[in-house]
Design an enzyme around this catalytic site. Sequence first.
Site, mmCIF file in Angstrom:
data_model
loop_
_atom_site.group_PDB
_atom_site.id
_atom_site.type_symbol
_atom_site.label_atom_id
_atom_site.label_comp_id
_atom_site.label_asym_id
_atom_site.label_seq_id
_atom_site.Cartn_x
_atom_site.Cartn_y
_atom_site.Cartn_z
ATOM 1 N N GLU A 1 40.734 44.641 45.034
ATOM 2 C CA GLU A 1 40.928 43.769 43.911
ATOM 3 C C GLU A 1 40.496 44.421 42.618
ATOM 4 O O GLU A 1 41.540 44.469 42.106
ATOM 5 C CB GLU A 1 39.667 42.578 43.831
ATOM 6 N N GLN B 1 42.329 37.455 47.143
ATOM 7 C CA GLN B 1 42.623 36.684 48.842
ATOM 8 C C GLN B 1 41.385 35.171 48.794
ATOM 9 O O GLN B 1 41.997 34.511 48.975
ATOM 10 C CB GLN B 1 41.867 37.400 49.566
ATOM 11 N N PHE B 2 41.044 35.745 48.173
ATOM 12 C CA PHE B 2 39.155 34.332 48.227
ATOM 13 C C PHE B 2 38.822 34.541 46.460
ATOM 14 O O PHE B 2 38.515 35.383 46.463
ATOM 15 C CB PHE B 2 38.790 34.395 49.255
ATOM 16 N N GLY C 1 35.569 34.382 46.011
ATOM 17 C CA GLY C 1 34.625 35.445 46.609
ATOM 18 C C GLY C 1 34.897 36.653 46.229
ATOM 19 O O GLY C 1 33.766 38.036 46.011
ATOM 20 N N PHE C 2 36.594 37.195 46.172
ATOM 21 C CA PHE C 2 36.594 38.540 46.370
ATOM 22 C C PHE C 2 37.253 39.061 45.053
ATOM 23 O O PHE C 2 36.869 39.819 44.842
ATOM 24 C CB PHE C 2 37.818 38.635 47.523
ATOM 25 N N SER C 3 36.636 37.715 43.778
ATOM 26 C CA SER C 3 37.291 38.163 42.517
ATOM 27 C C SER C 3 36.132 39.317 41.998
ATOM 28 O O SER C 3 36.912 39.832 40.674
ATOM 29 C CB SER C 3 37.854 36.795 41.646
ATOM 30 N N HIS D 1 33.990 32.557 50.738
ATOM 31 C CA HIS D 1 35.340 32.057 51.236
ATOM 32 C C HIS D 1 35.412 30.686 50.477
ATOM 33 O O HIS D 1 36.794 30.656 50.439
ATOM 34 C CB HIS D 1 35.642 32.213 52.261
#
Length: 326
Positions: free
Chosen positions: A63, A85-86, A88-90, A132
């Site tokens: 990311e 994508q989600f 929580g991935f930021s 997610h």
Amino acid sequence: MSTVRSTGLAESINATLADLLDSDPRLLLLGEDIGRLGGVFRVTRDLQRRFGADRVRDSLLAESTIIGQAVGMAISGLVPVCEIQFDGFSYPAVNQLVTQAARIGGRWNGRVSPSLVVRIPTGGGFRGVEHHNESNEALFARYPGISVACPSTGEDADQILRHAVTLGSPVVMYEPIRLYWRRSAPARDPEPARSPSAARIVRRGTDLTVATFGAITHEVLEAAHALAPDVDVEVVDLRWVAPIDMNTVLESVARTGRLLVVHEASKDLGIGAEIAASVAEHGFDALRGPVRRLAPDRRTYPPANFEKDYLIGVQEIKDEVLVMTK
């Protein structure tokens, strides 16, 4: 409760992105699996086939590099629209967004105005696994230089996206996952927002104002319809949480005298706290009672089997409204 047929959020965003790609050769899409796969939620389905791999780019599984590339592209005059994508991935992208993207305009004394949009699927209610289903919009809303939008309908997502790519500064748009393919929604008043960056009054009322945003706007409207005509609830869909359109909120509170803020993220240090403080500061004389917040307690999002105990539902909203208006 009256419901209306609506275009799914994913379908609306796909159509808007296609139109933007078609009308602006500077615009391109960037993200993990957004090309051949069409994104994990298929929001970008068929766009790479239509516009080519140079305009709809599959990125590395990193990311920080997605946003890092986008910053360089924006400085060079392109208009990147990224997908994380989600929510929580930021977090790996925070450094690039906060220390670079948000500061470029000021760093160059206004001589550079990079347009950059980051789309982030967000929220729970779909039995997602860890990382997610978070709601971390307050994180980016805290930083000057970043605008944060949280649409609750395909119509609003379309308007926000079209505005965001022209803003000349970074925009993070949170897209509620559980609304991507939902085809019906509680009825709303047709009154439009004053501007693309304004809040929208989606239900007129006289007894109490509920300010909310994102997916939970649907539960708020359902509760408001169920309480009528005994309690007449006005619902303000904020649409943007940075900056917040406090004028619309304050005008609504001046009419109703009461304010409840409802959001899906945990209660403390959130968007609701900012709104409550602003109303106490600028609209105290209009209040007939204390401002209240309804949101989950401060804890990590639970496993799928327990998410119903975490999320705020229609009954909890109805109960809170009745307590405030009795």
